[in-house]
Design an enzyme around this catalytic site. Structure first.
Site, PDB file in Angstrom:
ATOM      1  N   ASP A  10       6.110  -4.945 -18.299  1.00 48.72           N
ATOM      2  CA  ASP A  10       6.006  -3.747 -17.688  1.00 48.72           C
ATOM      3  C   ASP A  10       6.809  -3.771 -16.268  1.00 48.72           C
ATOM      4  OD1 ASP A  10       5.636  -0.837 -17.271  1.00 48.72           O
ATOM      5  OD2 ASP A  10       3.894  -1.319 -16.020  1.00 48.72           O
ATOM      6  N   ASP A  12       6.765  -0.763 -13.317  1.00 52.46           N
ATOM      7  CA  ASP A  12       6.043   0.132 -12.373  1.00 52.46           C
ATOM      8  C   ASP A  12       4.765  -0.175 -12.481  1.00 52.46           C
ATOM      9  OD1 ASP A  12       8.242   1.382 -11.266  1.00 52.46           O
ATOM     10  OD2 ASP A  12       8.531   2.475 -13.150  1.00 52.46           O
ATOM     11  N   GLY A  54      10.091  10.030 -15.442  1.00 49.05           N
ATOM     12  CA  GLY A  54      10.338  11.159 -14.420  1.00 49.05           C
ATOM     13  C   GLY A  54      10.707  12.497 -14.848  1.00 49.05           C
ATOM     14  N   LYS A  55      11.505  12.582 -15.612  1.00 52.41           N
ATOM     15  CA  LYS A  55      11.981  14.028 -16.216  1.00 52.41           C
ATOM     16  C   LYS A  55      11.051  14.741 -16.888  1.00 52.41           C
ATOM     17  CE  LYS A  55      15.869  12.033 -18.032  1.00 52.41           C
ATOM     18  NZ  LYS A  55      15.798  10.956 -17.533  1.00 52.41           N
ATOM     19  N   ARG A  84      18.171  12.941 -10.925  1.00 56.95           N
ATOM     20  CA  ARG A  84      19.225  12.014 -10.349  1.00 56.95           C
ATOM     21  C   ARG A  84      19.074  12.067  -8.987  1.00 56.95           C
ATOM     22  NH1 ARG A  84      22.168  13.736 -14.351  1.00 56.95           N
ATOM     23  NH2 ARG A  84      23.314  15.399 -13.564  1.00 56.95           N
ATOM     24  N   THR A 123      10.170  -0.837 -20.208  1.00 60.58           N
ATOM     25  CA  THR A 123       9.771  -0.049 -19.174  1.00 60.58           C
ATOM     26  C   THR A 123      10.312   1.343 -19.414  1.00 60.58           C
ATOM     27  OG1 THR A 123       9.719   0.635 -16.803  1.00 60.58           O
ATOM     28  CG2 THR A 123      11.697  -0.493 -17.452  1.00 60.58           C
ATOM     29  N   THR A 124       9.483   2.308 -18.804  1.00 57.13           N
ATOM     30  CA  THR A 124       9.825   3.819 -18.939  1.00 57.13           C
ATOM     31  C   THR A 124      10.841   4.017 -18.079  1.00 57.13           C
ATOM     32  OG1 THR A 124       7.645   4.384 -19.794  1.00 57.13           O
ATOM     33  CG2 THR A 124       8.772   5.915 -18.950  1.00 57.13           C
ATOM     34  N   ASP A 184       0.199  -2.583 -16.799  1.00 57.72           N
ATOM     35  CA  ASP A 184      -0.885  -2.086 -15.690  1.00 57.72           C
ATOM     36  C   ASP A 184      -1.668  -0.759 -15.899  1.00 57.72           C
ATOM     37  OD1 ASP A 184       1.684  -0.477 -15.137  1.00 57.72           O
ATOM     38  OD2 ASP A 184       0.363   0.334 -13.432  1.00 57.72           O
TER      39      ASP A 184
HETATM   40  C1  XBP Z   1       6.309   4.267 -15.142  1.00 60.06           C
HETATM   41  C2  XBP Z   1       6.698   5.575 -15.201  1.00 60.06           C
HETATM   42  C3  XBP Z   1       8.012   5.977 -14.658  1.00 60.06           C
HETATM   43  C4  XBP Z   1       8.223   6.031 -13.154  1.00 60.06           C
HETATM   44  C5  XBP Z   1       9.341   6.929 -12.767  1.00 60.06           C
HETATM   45  O1  XBP Z   1       7.073   3.225 -15.982  1.00 60.06           O
HETATM   46  O2  XBP Z   1       6.012   6.615 -15.883  1.00 60.06           O
HETATM   47  O3  XBP Z   1       8.254   7.098 -14.919  1.00 60.06           O
HETATM   48  O4  XBP Z   1       6.980   6.822 -12.627  1.00 60.06           O
HETATM   49  O5  XBP Z   1      10.556   6.475 -13.182  1.00 60.06           O
HETATM   50  P1  XBP Z   1       6.600   1.648 -16.338  1.00 60.06           P
HETATM   51  P2  XBP Z   1      11.690   7.439 -13.704  1.00 60.06           P
HETATM   52  O6  XBP Z   1       5.281   1.520 -15.829  1.00 60.06           O
HETATM   53  O7  XBP Z   1       6.721   1.859 -17.987  1.00 60.06           O
HETATM   54  O8  XBP Z   1       7.625   0.947 -15.689  1.00 60.06           O
HETATM   55  O9  XBP Z   1      11.646   8.615 -12.644  1.00 60.06           O
HETATM   56  O10 XBP Z   1      12.948   6.712 -13.509  1.00 60.06           O
HETATM   57  O11 XBP Z   1      11.674   7.832 -15.108  1.00 60.06           O
HETATM   58 MG    MG Z   2       3.347   0.613 -15.550  1.00 62.87          MG
END
Ligand code: XBP
Ligand code: MG
Length: 259
Positions: A10, A12, A54-55, A84, A123-124, A184
Site C-alpha cells: 500500500d 498512504d 479523495g473524490k 485536481r 493503492t487508492t 496500514d
Molecule cells: C489512501 C487513500 C487516498 C488518499 C488520497 O490510499 O484513501 O484516498 O487519502 O488520495 P492508500 P487521492 O492507503 O490505499 O494508498 O486524493 O489521490 O484519492
Molecule cells: Mg494506506
C-alpha cells in the site's frame, strides 16, 4: 530461497505517513484556492478517512457535513476539478521533500530487490502521487524497482473492495499465495484479505492505530530498523525485532502451514 515471490505495498500510511501532513493539507489548500471556507481539521480528517479516495471523500463530506451546500456547477464537474487542484498541491508538498518514507521501507525494498523478490503497489491514491512520492522521497530510479503500480481510478471499486489488489495480482501474473501484502489501515487490510492475500502484514500509521485489522496475522507499529525495533501489536515477529525477508518468510510459512 523464500516461499513467496512478490511484496505488494500500500502507499498512504505504509510507504510514507502521508495523510495528516500531506493529503489533508493539500485538500485544505485546494478548498482555500476555490474560495471555500472548509477546513479539514486533524480530527475531522480522521473521520473522513473512513472513505477511501479523495473524490469519494469530498462527496462524503458534503453529504454528511454540508448537505445544504449548493455547488457552482454539477457535483460531477465540481468534485473532480477540486480534486485536481488538491493533487497539484499534494505534488508540490511531495516535491518539497516533506513526506519521508517510513522507517524500514528502503531497507526492506533493497533487500527484496537484491533477493529477486518482485515489488508491486496497490493503492487508492492517484498514480501521479505514487510516482512523485517515490521520486521525491526515495533514491533516484526507485519507481523502476516496482514491476507493477496499480493505483487510483483504474478499478471500479476502491478499498476496502479487493479490486486494486486483484489488479496488482493479475499484472504480476501471480496467485495470492505467492505474495505478501503490506498495509496500514482497516480498509486496506480488508481489501488485501478479500483478494486472497492472507500473508498480510499491517504497520499502523498516524490515523490507523487501534483499528481492527481483521484476521491479519501480524500487526506492528512500523517495519522497524535494527536500531529502532518494531512494536508488536499482534502476532510474532522473528528472528529480529524488525521486518526483513526472513521475518516475512516465517509469516508466510505460518499462514500457509508450511514446514
Ligand atoms: C489512501 C487513500 C487516498 C488518499 C488520497 O490510499 O484513501 O484516498 O487519502 O488520495 P492508500 P487521492 O492507503 O490505499 O494508498 O486524493 O489521490 O484519492
Ligand atoms: Mg494506506
Amino acid at each position: 530461497m523464500y516461499g513467496f515471490k512478490a511484496l505488494i505495498f500500500d502507499v498512504d500510511g505504509t510507504l510514507a505517513d502521508t495523510e495528516r501532513d500531506g493529503h489533508r493539507v493539500a485538500f485544505n489548500a485546494a478548498f482555500r484556492e476555490a474560495g471555500l471556507d472548509w477546513d479539514w481539521s486533524v480530527s475531522l480528517y480522521g473521520e473522513l478517512l473512513a472513505v477511501t479516495g479523495g473524490k469519494e471523500r469530498i462527496r462524503y463530506y458534503l453529504e454528511r457535513w454540508l448537505p445544504a451546500f449548493s455547488p457552482p456547477e454539477s457535483l460531477e464537474t465540481f468534485i473532480p476539478k477540486l480534486h485536481r487542484s488538491k493533487t497539484t498541491h499534494y505534488l508540490d508538498l511531495l516535491r518539497k521533500g516533506s513526506l519521508p518514507l517510513r522507517p524500514g521501507v528502503m531497507r526492506l525494498l533493497t533487500q527484496a530487490r537484491q533477493a529477486g523478490i518482485r515489488l508491486a503497489i496497490a493503492t487508492t491514491t492517484t498514480p501521479e502521487n505514487v510516482i512523485a512520492l517515490l521520486e521525491a522521497s526515495g533514491p533516484p530510479g526507485l519507481r523502476d524497482w516496482f514491476a507493477v503500480i496499480a493505483a487510483g481510478d483504474v478499478v471500479p471499486r476502491k478499498k476496502p473492495a479487493p479490486d486494486i489488489y486483484q489488479l496488482a495480482l493479475d499484472q504480476l501474473g501471480l496467485p495470492p499465495r505467492d505474495c505478501i501484502a503490506i498495509e496500514d489501515s482497516d480498509n486496506g487490510a480488508r481489501s488485501a484479505w478479500e483478494a486472497g492475500l492472507h500473508a498480510l502484514l499491517v504497520t499502523t500509521s498516524t490515523y490507523t492505530q487501534g483499528q481492527d485489522f481483521g484476521a491479519a496475522p501480524l500487526v506492528l507499529d512500523s517495519l522497524g530498523e535494527p536500531d529502532r525495533p518494531a512494536r508488536v501489536i499482534a502476532g510474532t515477529l522473528a528472528p529480529h525485532p524488525y521486518v526483513d525477508l526472513e521475518a516475512l518468510d516465517r509469516l508466510h510459512r505460518q499462514v500457509y502451514g508450511i514446514g
